[in-house]
Design a protein around this motif. Sequence first.
Motif, mmCIF file in Angstrom:
data_model
loop_
_atom_site.group_PDB
_atom_site.id
_atom_site.type_symbol
_atom_site.label_atom_id
_atom_site.label_comp_id
_atom_site.label_asym_id
_atom_site.label_seq_id
_atom_site.Cartn_x
_atom_site.Cartn_y
_atom_site.Cartn_z
ATOM 1 N N ASP A 103 0.828 -1.204 0.000
ATOM 2 C CA ASP A 103 0.000 0.000 0.000
ATOM 3 C C ASP A 103 0.866 1.259 0.000
ATOM 4 N N LEU A 104 1.947 1.223 0.761
ATOM 5 C CA LEU A 104 2.845 2.380 0.811
ATOM 6 C C LEU A 104 3.448 2.629 -0.571
ATOM 7 N N VAL A 105 3.865 1.550 -1.222
ATOM 8 C CA VAL A 105 4.451 1.686 -2.558
ATOM 9 C C VAL A 105 3.417 2.258 -3.525
ATOM 10 N N ARG A 106 2.226 1.707 -3.473
ATOM 11 C CA ARG A 106 1.167 2.165 -4.385
ATOM 12 C C ARG A 106 0.774 3.619 -4.123
ATOM 13 N N GLY A 107 1.014 4.086 -2.910
ATOM 14 C CA GLY A 107 0.654 5.458 -2.556
ATOM 15 C C GLY A 107 1.664 6.488 -3.036
ATOM 16 N N ASP A 108 2.755 6.028 -3.621
ATOM 17 C CA ASP A 108 3.791 6.961 -4.094
ATOM 18 C C ASP A 108 3.938 6.775 -5.603
ATOM 19 N N ASP A 109 3.576 7.800 -6.343
ATOM 20 C CA ASP A 109 3.514 7.674 -7.804
ATOM 21 C C ASP A 109 4.846 7.383 -8.470
ATOM 22 N N ARG A 110 5.935 7.594 -7.746
ATOM 23 C CA ARG A 110 7.234 7.327 -8.360
ATOM 24 C C ARG A 110 7.477 5.828 -8.560
ATOM 25 N N PHE A 111 6.671 5.015 -7.867
ATOM 26 C CA PHE A 111 6.904 3.565 -7.853
ATOM 27 C C PHE A 111 5.776 2.802 -8.524
ATOM 28 N N GLU A 112 6.087 1.561 -8.870
ATOM 29 C CA GLU A 112 5.007 0.653 -9.290
ATOM 30 C C GLU A 112 5.269 -0.732 -8.711
ATOM 31 N N VAL A 113 4.168 -1.417 -8.391
ATOM 32 C CA VAL A 113 4.238 -2.823 -7.989
ATOM 33 C C VAL A 113 4.167 -3.619 -9.288
ATOM 34 N N VAL A 114 5.155 -4.473 -9.519
ATOM 35 C CA VAL A 114 5.353 -5.021 -10.860
ATOM 36 C C VAL A 114 4.483 -6.246 -11.143
ATOM 37 N N VAL A 115 4.293 -7.074 -10.150
ATOM 38 C CA VAL A 115 3.399 -8.235 -10.302
ATOM 39 C C VAL A 115 2.486 -8.292 -9.085
ATOM 40 N N PRO A 116 1.332 -8.948 -9.203
ATOM 41 C CA PRO A 116 0.439 -9.030 -8.036
ATOM 42 C C PRO A 116 1.173 -9.688 -6.865
ATOM 43 N N ARG A 117 0.953 -9.173 -5.679
ATOM 44 C CA ARG A 117 1.551 -9.756 -4.481
ATOM 45 C C ARG A 117 0.714 -10.948 -4.037
ATOM 46 N N ASN A 118 1.305 -12.139 -4.023
ATOM 47 C CA ASN A 118 0.555 -13.324 -3.597
ATOM 48 C C ASN A 118 0.724 -13.635 -2.107
ATOM 49 N N PHE A 119 1.942 -13.485 -1.610
ATOM 50 C CA PHE A 119 2.201 -13.888 -0.216
ATOM 51 C C PHE A 119 2.855 -12.716 0.525
ATOM 52 N N ALA A 120 4.084 -12.846 0.928
ATOM 53 C CA ALA A 120 4.696 -11.744 1.682
ATOM 54 C C ALA A 120 5.894 -11.148 0.944
ATOM 55 N N LEU A 121 5.856 -11.243 -0.377
ATOM 56 C CA LEU A 121 6.920 -10.662 -1.206
ATOM 57 C C LEU A 121 6.320 -9.576 -2.092
ATOM 58 N N VAL A 122 6.923 -8.389 -2.040
ATOM 59 C CA VAL A 122 6.461 -7.301 -2.900
ATOM 60 C C VAL A 122 7.560 -6.997 -3.918
ATOM 61 N N CYS A 123 7.220 -7.134 -5.205
ATOM 62 C CA CYS A 123 8.160 -6.826 -6.276
ATOM 63 C C CYS A 123 7.811 -5.447 -6.817
ATOM 64 N N PHE A 124 8.715 -4.511 -6.670
ATOM 65 C CA PHE A 124 8.395 -3.132 -7.056
ATOM 66 C C PHE A 124 9.619 -2.486 -7.704
ATOM 67 N N ARG A 125 9.378 -1.329 -8.279
ATOM 68 C CA ARG A 125 10.505 -0.582 -8.835
ATOM 69 C C ARG A 125 10.140 0.888 -8.992
ATOM 70 N N ILE A 126 11.172 1.677 -9.161
ATOM 71 C CA ILE A 126 10.942 3.067 -9.554
ATOM 72 C C ILE A 126 10.431 3.016 -10.987
ATOM 73 N N ARG A 127 9.322 3.714 -11.224
ATOM 74 C CA ARG A 127 8.685 3.730 -12.529
ATOM 75 C C ARG A 127 9.564 4.446 -13.558
ATOM 76 N N PRO A 128 9.608 3.942 -14.782
ATOM 77 C CA PRO A 128 10.356 4.681 -15.806
ATOM 78 C C PRO A 128 9.679 6.018 -16.078
ATOM 79 N N ARG A 129 10.474 7.055 -16.300
ATOM 80 C CA ARG A 129 9.887 8.348 -16.664
ATOM 81 C C ARG A 129 9.966 8.491 -18.178
ATOM 82 N N GLY A 130 8.867 8.823 -18.776
ATOM 83 C CA GLY A 130 8.845 9.009 -20.216
ATOM 84 C C GLY A 130 9.256 7.768 -20.974
ATOM 85 N N GLY A 131 8.946 6.599 -20.364
ATOM 86 C CA GLY A 131 9.217 5.343 -21.065
ATOM 87 C C GLY A 131 10.687 5.009 -21.210
ATOM 88 N N ASP A 132 11.555 5.661 -20.426
ATOM 89 C CA ASP A 132 12.988 5.400 -20.534
ATOM 90 C C ASP A 132 13.380 4.203 -19.646
#
Lengths: 513, 513
Positions: free
Chosen positions: A417-446
Amino acid sequence: MGSLDTNPAAYASSFAADVDAFRPLDPDDVRSYLHKAVDFVYDYYKSVESLPVLPGVEPGYLMRLLQSAPPSSSAPFDIAMKELREAVVPGMTHWASPNFFAFFPSTNSAAAIAGELIASAMNTVGFTWQAAPAATELEVLALDWLAQLLRLPTSFMNRTAGGRGTGGGVILGTTSEAMLVTLVAARDAALRRSGSNGVAGITRLTVYAADQTHSTFFKACRLAGFDPANIRSIPTGADTDYGLDPAKLLEVMQADADAGLVPTYVCATVGTTSSNAVDPIGAVADAAARFTAWVHVDAAYAGSACICPEFRHHLDGVERVDSISMSPHKWLLTCLDCTCLYVRDTHRLTGSLETNPEYLKNHASESGEVTDLKDMQVGVGRRFRGLKLWMVMRTYGAGKLQEHIRSDVAMARTFEDLVRGDDRFEVVVPRNFALVCFRIRPRGGDGAAAEKANRELMERLNKTGKAYLAHTVIGGRFVLRFAVGSSLQEEHHVRSAWELIKKTTTDIVGEDK
Amino acid sequence: MGSLDTNPAAYASSFAADVDAFRPLDPDDVRSYLHKAVDFVYDYYKSVESLPVLPGVEPGYLMRLLQSAPPSSSAPFDIAMKELREAVVPGMTHWASPNFFAFFPSTNSAAAIAGELIASAMNTVGFTWQAAPAATELEVLALDWLAQLLRLPTSFMNRTAGGRGTGGGVILGTTSEAMLVTLVAARDAALRRSGSNGVAGITRLTVYAADQTHSTFFKACRLAGFDPANIRSIPTGADTDYGLDPAKLLEVMQADADAGLVPTYVCATVGTTSSNAVDPIGAVADAAARFTAWVHVDAAYAGSACICPEFRHHLDGVERVDSISMSPHKWLLTCLDCTCLYVRDTHRLTGSLETNPEYLKNHASESGEVTDLKDMQVGVGRRFRGLKLWMVMRTYGAGKLQEHIRSDVAMARTFEDLVRGDDRFEVVVPRNFALVCFRIRPRGGDGAAAEKANRELMERLNKTGKAYLAHTVIGGRFVLRFAVGSSLQEEHHVRSAWELIKKTTTDIVGEDK
């Protein structure tokens, strides 16, 4: 000689053993050494939070601190403890730290450590039932208890209401060993049914797994002698959240069968290491059944979650597979090592793994009334691993164990939820258990800039010593893995890590707009 | 529900954790549970001498004592401890008993148990150097120390005076795993040099060992995919004291090569399980060298003795073999499990065993400056086994460890002399280390009667609970094995066992004439 000041002379007055015969298991010494070890463990757990999770040591650092030659004479145990504290601890990656978010946590508990201690003191080698009846029976009982917590079909249990079943389990060291022994059993069965002369037919046997399957599976296939050209890695993608597509599997298996090859084994994963993807067990089993291929389920990490009803659906279809393994040393509070392998027909395993040397023969084995666990593993010798697993279930019960899983999942959800609340980030795949896969979102598709920013984020975080995260690559994207669940972890650690991630990200890419 | 009275309600007042969040590693709980465990261990070592070595329990006994379903709610740790004492301990075969003379002893020490405890509390998973730098480096250091104690050539060491060597070691769980990983490396090398297309050439690869070699070797060959028809068991006899005859080996290898087969691997044993026979390493290496076959030395038990100069000659020629393994968990006071594998060229091993998944990639691994121990074993996960082995050497030093070996050998010699002093018995093969193989002598050449008498002797002895001996068959004769060395054992235990043997023999065949 290393640089630590551990001159034995300074301790000589407290060490009088030299004048007596050497008694390595003198009960008073054992108690004294163990009390020192317990004090260390207590202090360690009290202080580990403040230690850098990932140490800043260089390769070879320890060789420069400790002497390079073994000592010729004895020294008080305090010297080993001093060198442990001063030389070893500063070079540890602290898996027990509540700030450890890398890989999967190696969860642990007071009951497990105590059970392990007692097992290492009894030091039995339970290769046959007779060599350690209680060790064998407690292992079998613990496995059956766990099977009930997981609601596995009774066909996987050692004992059913009707007496001894045809299925059963064994505790191994790692998932890799579970894969290897079942691969060998499946290999031998496929050689027999394809009319192979000895192993000549091995070049025709094929094995299958999704490309997200742990690398150790592909290694285990090579260990068992499968031809590298016949080890199929089935591509996955975002359309199945990186789970195995049973239609694709069926297609590849059918093509092999049409080409005169012998589909032999399929490995399905519940909770992949990379991103916690889940292969659909039932559909995989249905595809494999058309070719009489062995189906193994690797639920090393996520299997533990399936003791909670709300996660059990991930095992739907397990009644149609041949074997399943899961590792309580990952997520069920049982210290390393403890991988539980269940097979539906133990004879298929023992048929390939049984040995019967003269010096192990005994009436109990010959009666056929007992399980000799050496015949379900690679080696002969085996530790009394059942004790710690049994102590964990006996002491915490299903309720506390479920609470433990749910608490970790809730913390992961908080982080998500914290990651999703910050637009700079994205959760990359659905979280199934207790692992969150996330990253800083590309800007302008870079994409290249995003990868650079994410790598830098991980490196900066890990260098602080205040958190340790590992990464993976999903669909070509560099992704950070945030694995919740280290046993000393509480929600405030997760929140602190998030604050650190946010701040570090600001340093790299600036404020959230 | 089993019959033990372990009603949680009776303990409820001492257990308040239910009201709080579940903290499985709460330091105070850990200390409290561990203190209970230490008390148990102390009491156990104090009393184990008086417990029946081999329990008189029937298969399934434990299922009748403990509940068959896992508990749903938590219980005080005291309940697990009570059930351990009342249900588990009475069904244990007590390997720690000083009256244990079966198999090989699983020796142990205060330093080892303390090291194991700390390792299980730290609970690191040192698959790569980065995942646990100190664990990797301490393991490597402990292996190099042990290599020095064994006076192995520097080609087997991780670090030499000149820096990092090309050889090195790894701690595995069992000898079987050491055999398996070296077999796979040798298999892959033989496939490459014989120009095999994939694994197609595997049907031509042959492996060799004396018929006295541990059964686990022949199993490891099958696991690695060698054709059962190509696994050669070379007959031995009394003329070589059941050691491998290098002339016979050469003959068999040459015949295979002449038939177009590819001699791939020879396993030589120093101290066979059956009778402690020793294969001549140097001569075996010379024979194998003609065919570029890999030579592995299995010194699981007797390797430990080679830290004493007077036994080191058994390793003569080791500089010409490819790998050697020995198990400190057998005879070097280090609790299970701990098998040290040394190879002369680690790249030959890692070439077959390396994996490189994205989530384990890191700068240290990529630098080539570090050892990632996962690439020298079957699995990925691994316990911090180096700590206990290092603590044993650090605390006892070469001197005490040699004293320990010599004391066991002296006790075995005492037993041997006692046997030789009674005309009813014979020592069947020369005693090399601390194992005495003996039997009641046949009267009037009646082999069948002698076998019956010896079987009866073993069964009667083991039923007393005052001693536990195992047997073997050597040259067609049923033989009792008297293995000295359980870590609580002293000379008076050996003498008492001999008195019991004499008395029981008198009951069976009468007085010495």
